[in-house]
Design a protein around this motif. Structure first.
Motif, mmCIF file in Angstrom:
data_model
loop_
_atom_site.group_PDB
_atom_site.id
_atom_site.type_symbol
_atom_site.label_atom_id
_atom_site.label_comp_id
_atom_site.label_asym_id
_atom_site.label_seq_id
_atom_site.Cartn_x
_atom_site.Cartn_y
_atom_site.Cartn_z
ATOM 1 N N ALA A 24 1.205 -1.102 -0.100
ATOM 2 C CA ALA A 24 0.127 0.001 0.102
ATOM 3 C C ALA A 24 1.084 1.145 -0.345
ATOM 4 O O ALA A 24 1.763 1.755 0.929
ATOM 5 N N GLN A 25 0.471 2.366 -0.602
ATOM 6 C CA GLN A 25 1.570 3.536 -1.088
ATOM 7 C C GLN A 25 0.651 4.137 -0.917
ATOM 8 O O GLN A 25 -0.689 4.414 -1.567
ATOM 9 N N PRO A 26 1.022 5.137 0.333
ATOM 10 C CA PRO A 26 -0.071 6.132 0.699
ATOM 11 C C PRO A 26 0.412 7.163 -0.471
ATOM 12 O O PRO A 26 1.391 7.802 -1.364
ATOM 13 N N ARG A 27 -0.694 8.026 -1.113
ATOM 14 C CA ARG A 27 -0.383 9.363 -1.351
ATOM 15 C C ARG A 27 -2.063 10.293 -1.639
ATOM 16 O O ARG A 27 -3.028 9.948 -1.295
ATOM 17 N N ASP A 28 -1.409 11.468 -1.256
ATOM 18 C CA ASP A 28 -3.193 12.439 -1.543
ATOM 19 C C ASP A 28 -3.044 12.415 0.503
ATOM 20 O O ASP A 28 -4.142 12.959 0.548
ATOM 21 N N VAL A 29 -2.481 12.312 1.125
ATOM 22 C CA VAL A 29 -3.055 12.431 2.634
ATOM 23 C C VAL A 29 -2.854 13.422 2.922
ATOM 24 O O VAL A 29 -2.113 13.820 3.525
ATOM 25 N N PRO A 30 -4.261 13.755 3.217
ATOM 26 C CA PRO A 30 -4.945 14.791 4.074
ATOM 27 C C PRO A 30 -4.394 15.192 5.466
ATOM 28 O O PRO A 30 -4.880 13.909 6.167
ATOM 29 N N VAL A 31 -3.278 16.152 5.478
ATOM 30 C CA VAL A 31 -2.714 16.645 6.651
ATOM 31 C C VAL A 31 -3.486 18.245 7.167
ATOM 32 O O VAL A 31 -3.568 18.847 5.846
#
Length: 377
Positions: A42-49
């Motif tokens: 699983a590759q995180p992408r555009d995780v809102p922070v």
């Protein structure tokens, strides 16, 4: 003639066994490729922070967060604003660098994988900055006090704004509940699809079919809600709201599957099987949408399983979050499926308003017995 029948039966058996083996292997291959493709790396992408930073210090931290496209940063004026955004599930967490030491805010209940990613990234960045500061002081020959050295090497403060309950420390309960609802709804839809057609088609049968689906949805939701209490999951949530959401999830699964069965016959039950086998993986229960490929991310939140997981998670842990979008998705599946079931039950057919599927099946099974005996000369 009689001696060829056993040989013919053996040949049919072998063909059937071969077909079953080939289909089984192909299904296993497809599911393995699908599961591994979605979750093995699983590759995180555009995780809102969120980020709370003074004007002069924002650029450096924002660039560290946005490199490689892992995070999508939203600015907030104060730490209180950041916490409000976390409780509304606008962001998974954030960092405040306005104080003497950076402060990280996370929400484990939104997804342990996102919280762990934020902790790892935050700790790594703080350690890099600390090492750079110490190296600069060493090169300049400056000495620092013991207190400052301890402060620089102290673990960075981390606040879990919305933690997971003690009875669900790994956050896996949502996935199990979704699987139970999907499997139960599929079995119920297949059973009703075989039972209801045994009566004549009419508007009464259509209403009875839809009413049965609704009664089953409420009963299924009540059982799930009751069983959750055995393990201390969701005990602080509003029971009425949870019952309504679980009922809508169950109805969305059962009604849409029943609608597919009404149109395509028994093969339509594959829809429910896909909810269970494919939909639960991309529902966001165990793998967050931002950690899925684009296909899984878009499809997952628009299936009953994905919309249901998000609605349940928000209702359990984020009461300030907006869940109307998820409820609309569930309502569309439930409403369209129920409408298809109602209409197809009201439409007449060519066989005296009795299910064509059942009649064809009866003819195939009993046709040999009903044939008139042929007198050979």
């Amino acid at each position: 003639m009689t001696q060829q029948q056993p040989a013919e039966s053996v040949l049919r058996f072998r063909r059937f066994a071969l077909a079953v083996c080939v289909i089984g292997v192909l299904v296993q291959l497809g599911l393995t490729a699908y599961y591994l493709g979605m979750g093995h790396k699983a590759q995180p992408r555009d995780v809102p922070v969120g980020l709370v930073a003074p004007p002069g210090g924002r650029a450096e931290v924002a660039s560290l967060l946005t490199e490689r496209g892992v995070f999508r940063v939203t600015d907030y004026a104060t730490a209180d604003d950041l916490e409000i955004a976390i409780k509304r599930r606008d962001v998974y967490g954030g960092v405040d660098i306005t104080g003497a030491q950076p402060h990280l805010y996370v929400a484990s209940a939104a997804g342990p994988s996102a919280a762990n990613l934020l902790r790892t990234t935050f700790t790594s960045v703080v350690q890099q900055r600390t090492a750079a500061t110490l190296a600069q002081l060493a090169r300049s020959g400056n000495r620092i006090s013991v207190a400052r050295a301890q402060a620089l090497n102290a673990p960075p403060p981390i606040t879990d704004v919305v933690p997971l309950p003690d009875d669900d420390v790994n956050g896996v309960s949502l996935g199990f509940l979704t699987q139970a609802l999907a499997l139960g709804g599929t079995v119920a839809s297949m059973g009703l699809g075989r039972l209801i057609p045994r009566t004549r088609r009419s508007w009464r049968r259509g209403i009875a079919h839809v009413s049965t689906l609704m009664v089953y949805a409420v009963a299924s939701a009540a059982v799930v809600l009751w069983s959750m209490g055995w393990f201390g999951v969701g005990v602080t949530a509003d029971r009425g709201e949870m019952l309504a959401i679980f009922s809508l999830i169950s109805l969305a699964i059962t009604a849409s599957t029943a609608g597919a069965v009404a149109i395509f016959g028994s093969p339509g039950a594959v829809v429910g099987a896909l909810y269970f086998t494919l939909g639960t993986v991309i529902s966001g229960a165990s793998i967050l949408p931002e950690f899925l490929p684009d296909f899984g991310r878009i499809l997952g939140v628009n299936l009953p399983t994905g919309a249901g997981v998000q609605a349940v998670r928000d209702n359990l842990y984020f009461p300030a979050a907006e869940i109307s979008r998820h409820l609309i998705v569930l309502a569309l599946y439930a409403g369209i499926g129920a409408l298809i079931v109602l209409v197809t039950n009201m439409l007449p057919n060519r066989r005296n308003q009795t299910s064509e599927v059942e009649l064809d099946l009866a003819h195939r099974l009993e046709g040999a017995e009903r044939r008139e005996p042929v007198n050979l000369p």
